[in-house]
Design a protein around this motif. Structure first.
Motif, PDB file in Angstrom:
ATOM      1  N   THR A   1      27.103 -21.969 -16.601  1.00 43.07           N
ATOM      2  CA  THR A   1      25.957 -21.264 -15.996  1.00 43.07           C
ATOM      3  C   THR A   1      24.643 -21.619 -16.669  1.00 43.07           C
ATOM      4  OG1 THR A   1      27.357 -19.441 -15.285  1.00 43.07           O
ATOM      5  CG2 THR A   1      25.016 -18.978 -15.477  1.00 43.07           C
ATOM      6  N   ASP A   2      24.643 -21.784 -17.970  1.00 43.72           N
ATOM      7  CA  ASP A   2      23.406 -22.090 -18.702  1.00 43.72           C
ATOM      8  C   ASP A   2      23.208 -23.584 -18.942  1.00 43.72           C
ATOM      9  OD1 ASP A   2      22.705 -19.381 -18.897  1.00 43.72           O
ATOM     10  OD2 ASP A   2      24.006 -19.117 -20.644  1.00 43.72           O
ATOM     11  N   SER A   3      24.053 -24.409 -18.357  1.00 46.20           N
ATOM     12  CA  SER A   3      23.953 -25.855 -18.528  1.00 46.20           C
ATOM     13  C   SER A   3      23.265 -26.465 -17.304  1.00 46.20           C
ATOM     14  CB  SER A   3      25.351 -26.453 -18.674  1.00 46.20           C
ATOM     15  OG  SER A   3      25.317 -27.857 -18.533  1.00 46.20           O
ATOM     16  N   PRO A   4      22.495 -27.527 -17.490  1.00 43.21           N
ATOM     17  CA  PRO A   4      21.916 -28.199 -16.315  1.00 43.21           C
ATOM     18  C   PRO A   4      22.990 -28.768 -15.383  1.00 43.21           C
ATOM     19  CG  PRO A   4      21.407 -29.405 -18.349  1.00 43.21           C
ATOM     20  CD  PRO A   4      22.060 -28.136 -18.757  1.00 43.21           C
ATOM     21  N   ALA A   5      24.206 -28.919 -15.876  1.00 41.43           N
ATOM     22  CA  ALA A   5      25.297 -29.420 -15.036  1.00 41.43           C
ATOM     23  C   ALA A   5      25.572 -28.502 -13.857  1.00 41.43           C
ATOM     24  CB  ALA A   5      26.568 -29.584 -15.881  1.00 41.43           C
ATOM     25  N   ARG A   6      25.128 -27.239 -13.968  1.00 36.42           N
ATOM     26  CA  ARG A   6      25.381 -26.274 -12.885  1.00 36.42           C
ATOM     27  C   ARG A   6      24.779 -26.741 -11.557  1.00 36.42           C
ATOM     28  NH1 ARG A   6      21.111 -24.412 -15.715  1.00 36.42           N
ATOM     29  NH2 ARG A   6      19.286 -23.714 -14.544  1.00 36.42           N
ATOM     30  N   ILE A   7      23.764 -27.611 -11.624  1.00 39.66           N
ATOM     31  CA  ILE A   7      23.080 -28.090 -10.418  1.00 39.66           C
ATOM     32  C   ILE A   7      24.066 -28.775  -9.471  1.00 39.66           C
ATOM     33  CG2 ILE A   7      21.317 -29.712  -9.582  1.00 39.66           C
ATOM     34  CD1 ILE A   7      19.874 -29.142 -12.310  1.00 39.66           C
ATOM     35  N   LEU A   8      25.033 -29.496 -10.013  1.00 35.00           N
ATOM     36  CA  LEU A   8      26.066 -30.127  -9.181  1.00 35.00           C
ATOM     37  C   LEU A   8      27.408 -29.414  -9.294  1.00 35.00           C
ATOM     38  CD1 LEU A   8      25.425 -33.969  -9.597  1.00 35.00           C
ATOM     39  CD2 LEU A   8      24.950 -32.533  -7.612  1.00 35.00           C
ATOM     40  N   VAL A   9      27.692 -28.865 -10.467  1.00 36.21           N
ATOM     41  CA  VAL A   9      29.004 -28.237 -10.663  1.00 36.21           C
ATOM     42  C   VAL A   9      29.190 -27.044  -9.733  1.00 36.21           C
ATOM     43  CG1 VAL A   9      30.439 -26.939 -12.301  1.00 36.21           C
ATOM     44  CG2 VAL A   9      29.370 -29.092 -13.005  1.00 36.21           C
ATOM     45  N   TRP A  10      28.191 -26.170  -9.653  1.00 35.54           N
ATOM     46  CA  TRP A  10      28.361 -24.972  -8.823  1.00 35.54           C
ATOM     47  C   TRP A  10      28.497 -25.287  -7.345  1.00 35.54           C
ATOM     48  CZ3 TRP A  10      30.478 -20.585  -8.899  1.00 35.54           C
ATOM     49  CH2 TRP A  10      30.575 -19.859 -10.087  1.00 35.54           C
ATOM     50  N   PRO A  11      27.670 -26.156  -6.759  1.00 37.57           N
ATOM     51  CA  PRO A  11      27.914 -26.513  -5.354  1.00 37.57           C
ATOM     52  C   PRO A  11      29.291 -27.152  -5.148  1.00 37.57           C
ATOM     53  CG  PRO A  11      25.720 -27.175  -5.995  1.00 37.57           C
ATOM     54  CD  PRO A  11      26.414 -26.735  -7.257  1.00 37.57           C
ATOM     55  N   GLY A  12      29.697 -28.008  -6.103  1.00 37.14           N
ATOM     56  CA  GLY A  12      31.026 -28.618  -5.994  1.00 37.14           C
ATOM     57  C   GLY A  12      32.133 -27.586  -6.048  1.00 37.14           C
ATOM     58  N   VAL A  13      32.024 -26.661  -6.993  1.00 34.63           N
ATOM     59  CA  VAL A  13      33.014 -25.596  -7.111  1.00 34.63           C
ATOM     60  C   VAL A  13      33.049 -24.758  -5.835  1.00 34.63           C
ATOM     61  CG1 VAL A  13      33.505 -23.396  -8.280  1.00 34.63           C
ATOM     62  CG2 VAL A  13      33.060 -25.457  -9.632  1.00 34.63           C
ATOM     63  N   ALA A  14      31.872 -24.392  -5.316  1.00 30.68           N
ATOM     64  CA  ALA A  14      31.821 -23.541  -4.122  1.00 30.68           C
ATOM     65  C   ALA A  14      32.528 -24.190  -2.937  1.00 30.68           C
ATOM     66  CB  ALA A  14      30.366 -23.233  -3.763  1.00 30.68           C
ATOM     67  N   VAL A  15      32.253 -25.468  -2.702  1.00 31.51           N
ATOM     68  CA  VAL A  15      32.854 -26.148  -1.555  1.00 31.51           C
ATOM     69  C   VAL A  15      34.346 -26.407  -1.798  1.00 31.51           C
ATOM     70  CG1 VAL A  15      32.758 -28.209  -0.109  1.00 31.51           C
ATOM     71  CG2 VAL A  15      30.647 -27.143  -0.882  1.00 31.51           C
ATOM     72  N   ALA A  16      34.719 -26.784  -3.029  1.00 32.12           N
ATOM     73  CA  ALA A  16      36.138 -27.009  -3.347  1.00 32.12           C
ATOM     74  C   ALA A  16      36.951 -25.730  -3.184  1.00 32.12           C
ATOM     75  CB  ALA A  16      36.284 -27.562  -4.770  1.00 32.12           C
ATOM     76  N   VAL A  17      36.373 -24.607  -3.598  1.00 32.09           N
ATOM     77  CA  VAL A  17      37.052 -23.313  -3.491  1.00 32.09           C
ATOM     78  C   VAL A  17      37.263 -22.935  -2.026  1.00 32.09           C
ATOM     79  CG1 VAL A  17      36.589 -20.841  -3.803  1.00 32.09           C
ATOM     80  CG2 VAL A  17      36.477 -22.384  -5.753  1.00 32.09           C
ATOM     81  N   ILE A  18      36.245 -23.164  -1.203  1.00 29.47           N
ATOM     82  CA  ILE A  18      36.407 -22.894   0.231  1.00 29.47           C
ATOM     83  C   ILE A  18      37.527 -23.758   0.801  1.00 29.47           C
ATOM     84  CG2 ILE A  18      35.291 -23.150   2.487  1.00 29.47           C
ATOM     85  CD1 ILE A  18      32.651 -22.358   1.043  1.00 29.47           C
ATOM     86  N   GLY A  19      37.537 -25.032   0.435  1.00 30.67           N
ATOM     87  CA  GLY A  19      38.597 -25.920   0.906  1.00 30.67           C
ATOM     88  C   GLY A  19      39.979 -25.462   0.469  1.00 30.67           C
ATOM     89  N   LEU A  20      40.097 -25.045  -0.795  1.00 27.47           N
ATOM     90  CA  LEU A  20      41.390 -24.560  -1.296  1.00 27.47           C
ATOM     91  C   LEU A  20      41.863 -23.324  -0.537  1.00 27.47           C
ATOM     92  CD1 LEU A  20      40.975 -24.998  -5.148  1.00 27.47           C
ATOM     93  CD2 LEU A  20      42.836 -25.943  -3.777  1.00 27.47           C
ATOM     94  N   MET A  21      40.957 -22.379  -0.282  1.00 27.14           N
ATOM     95  CA  MET A  21      41.357 -21.140   0.384  1.00 27.14           C
ATOM     96  C   MET A  21      41.677 -21.367   1.860  1.00 27.14           C
ATOM     97  SD  MET A  21      41.780 -19.092  -1.986  1.00 27.14           S
ATOM     98  CE  MET A  21      42.278 -17.724  -0.963  1.00 27.14           C
ATOM     99  N   VAL A  22      40.932 -22.240   2.513  1.00 26.76           N
ATOM    100  CA  VAL A  22      41.259 -22.570   3.911  1.00 26.76           C
ATOM    101  C   VAL A  22      42.628 -23.247   3.963  1.00 26.76           C
ATOM    102  CG1 VAL A  22      40.620 -24.048   5.855  1.00 26.76           C
ATOM    103  CG2 VAL A  22      38.890 -22.653   4.742  1.00 26.76           C
TER     104      VAL A  22
END
Length: 198
Positions: A52-73
């Motif tokens: 959350t406090d890392s600049p990596a969140r700029i790509l990590v969070w969108p990636g996690v969000a979309v991957a999580v949606i894919g996993l749940m679907v």
């Protein structure tokens, strides 16, 4: 991998008797599988939360969000096969072949819809893994191979699903590589931690 009956995109009349013969194994393996999907979602969200406090969140969070949606679907699509495999095994037990054939025919339209959910889950789960992998690689929060393998998983998931939409079984190695990747990330995180420096 351990399921006693390999269900294709569509149920076959012979599937239900085979599921009935290994009913408890069928039920418990699917329960572990679905629970594993939910644990994978939890693990990816935890990875994003740590950053959350890392600049990596700029790509990590969108990636996690979309991957999580894919996993749940994908888990919802798997639950369709789990439910109808079990229900069909019980309901069609010792029924005449004509009744089983009619039951299989009644599932055809639903199966076509669910196969679209399978593809949706795999393509967008793959896209999420690609974005996540790029974020991990760019900001080097974990060893480079972790980000690289995540990106490969994402690209392979999208390529196989869109390139061979009628051959969903080719995705199986990607599924196992994804599980191995999650395990590896967990072990490395517990042993070495994650770099959250800017």
């Amino acid at each position: 991998m351990l399921l006693p009956v390999k269900i294709g995109t569509f149920f076959q009349t012979s599937d239900f008797a085979a599921v009935h013969d290994q009913f408890r194994l069928w039920i418990w393996l699917f329960r572990f599988h679905l629970f594993g999907a939910v644990m994978a979602v939890s693990a990816l969200v935890a990875l994003g939360a740590v950053l959350t406090d890392s600049p990596a969140r700029i790509l990590v969070w969108p990636g996690v969000a979309v991957a999580v949606i894919g996993l749940m679907v994908g888990a919802c699509a798997d639950a369709f096969y789990y439910h109808f495999g079990a229900w069909g095994a019980l309901d069609m037990h010792e029924k005449p072949p004509e009744a089983v054939a009619a039951f299989v025919a009644s599932l055809e339209v639903s199966s076509k819809y669910v196969s679209c959910l399978v593809r949706f889950g795999r393509v967008f789960g793959g896209f999420g893994m690609l974005v996540l992998g790029c974020g991990l690689l760019k900001w080097k929060v974990l060893p480079n191979f972790i980000g690289g393998v995540a990106a490969v998983i994402g690209l392979a998931a999208m390529a196989l699903t869109m390139g061979l939409p009628d051959d969903l079984h080719f995705y199986l190695p990607v599924f196992h590589l994804h599980a191995l990747w999650l395990l590896t990330v967990g072990v490395i995180t517990l042993r070495s931690g994650i770099s959250t420096a800017a």
